[in-house]
Design a protein around this motif. Sequence first.
Motif, short mmCIF file in Angstrom:
data_model
loop_
_atom_site.label_atom_id
_atom_site.label_comp_id
_atom_site.label_asym_id
_atom_site.label_seq_id
_atom_site.Cartn_x
_atom_site.Cartn_y
_atom_site.Cartn_z
N ARG A 5 9.22 82.24 5.72
CA ARG A 5 8.54 83.32 6.43
C ARG A 5 9.31 83.81 7.65
O ARG A 5 9.37 84.99 7.94
N GLU A 53 12.05 85.90 6.60
CA GLU A 53 11.51 87.20 6.17
C GLU A 53 11.17 88.08 7.38
O GLU A 53 11.50 89.25 7.40
N ASN A 54 10.52 87.46 8.35
CA ASN A 54 10.13 88.23 9.53
C ASN A 54 11.32 88.78 10.28
O ASN A 54 11.31 89.90 10.78
N ARG A 55 12.36 87.93 10.38
CA ARG A 55 13.56 88.39 11.09
C ARG A 55 14.18 89.59 10.39
O ARG A 55 14.57 90.56 11.01
N GLN A 72 12.66 91.60 8.35
CA GLN A 72 11.71 92.70 8.50
C GLN A 72 11.88 93.40 9.85
O GLN A 72 11.94 94.63 9.92
N ASP A 73 11.96 92.61 10.91
CA ASP A 73 12.13 93.19 12.24
C ASP A 73 13.38 94.06 12.32
O ASP A 73 13.36 95.16 12.87
#
Lengths: 218, 176
Positions: free
Chosen positions: A116, A119-121, A123-124
Amino acid sequence: MINRESTSLSAFFLGLKRDTRGVQQVFIFPKSQEKDESLFHRNLRYLILALSDRISLQQIWVETTHSSIVVRVTRHFVLGAVLNEKANLALVSALTGRIASKVDSYFDSFRRTDTRILENRIQDRIDETMASSRSTGTSRLELQVDGLSISGTVVVTVPSQEEVSTMKERIQGIVEEEVPFFCENKVSVDIKTEIALFRIRGLTRQTLSKVIQRIQGM
Amino acid sequence: MQLKILITGTYNAGKTQFIQSISEIEPVKTEKRIVSHSGNEKEKTETTVAMDFGRITIDDEIALHLFGTPGQDRFDFMWEILSEGILGYVVLVDSSDSESLEQTRRILKFFECVNAPFVVAANKQDVEGAADLDTIRDKLSLPEDVPLIPCVALERESVKQVLLSLLFKVSDLLEE
Ligand SMILES: Nc1nc2c(ncn2[C@@H]2O[C@H](COP(=O)(O)OP(=O)(O)O)[C@@H](O)[C@H]2O)c(=O)[nH]1
Ligand SMILES: [Mg+2]
């Protein structure tokens, strides 16, 4: 933690591949045996195995007439570069040394980290990129980690066909930097164009309901 | 403002008829002349590309245009040009012809990248032995969320219903 520093280490590794004079190829693979390893990997691994019986091994340097290979051995990995005569050996040695000194702790933290977070990195960074290109697109991503291989898809929607190729390049660049360089990157990047509808200038709900009423009355 | 809807489908599916049934004007037939490579006047060959075009005036400022895609594979590039800036498209299926269904799959695939709202109209439902909606949905592997509307292109009322279902779909998307 997978943090800025690890990203910069990945960028460092990519830089070694792309921007360093005389570097023809870079490689990194786990020291333990892989399933489908190449002949090159296997032979290097055997060589290291054979030698490390006698000596504590950190660097191997294979020299031939027109090229050389610099190999670094760490706790978990074998990494290095194949060079031609244009390369600056001292420089490559320093660069690979730096990567070698940090890769094990990066790997350890990677193993402890939830997908996650990765993924978040990503996404950012995609959001940042889209904001800076004033693109009104949307994106979605999903990654799976399987040992040292990361797969999944990143889907990004852009407003027009013209933006597809540049956006694809950018997103692939981001993924390449964020997926740890010791992992096999099997992430596919899919760029779609926004629904044609939103490209019709001046189309409002009001216009549309006029059309609907007119046809209903026919 | 000119809004555009594309009417596509296999040869003989009923595109010309569909547009004719609702348009204010007679469908226009555009002709294209092809000169043979030798450039010799006498050898001039002529080919006719029928392009269906219909219009519905909404008010002083808005008009709805209906374009039919020419029904041959070699005009695929034309389809792309015609799809530029469309509100959506209608895929007409000849329910009385099972071969048409197979070819329709290719058309659906082709238009996927246009990424515009669409509905599928099962045309020629008045013909005896026409495939029913379930069969058509199944043969085309149409997902449940794609509207499949029975149609008889000879009747204006039926054509209206098809266009309206497309327009409602567009309207839903605009609302989102
Ligand atoms: N019975 C019946 N015939 C239709 C219908 N729609 C079209 N046709 C006929 O099917 C033939 C092909 O239609 P056309 O509009 O020329 O097809 P296109 O090739 O898609 O343009 C014509 O003879 C039409 O009159 C329909 O709903 N019912
Ligand atoms: Mg026709």
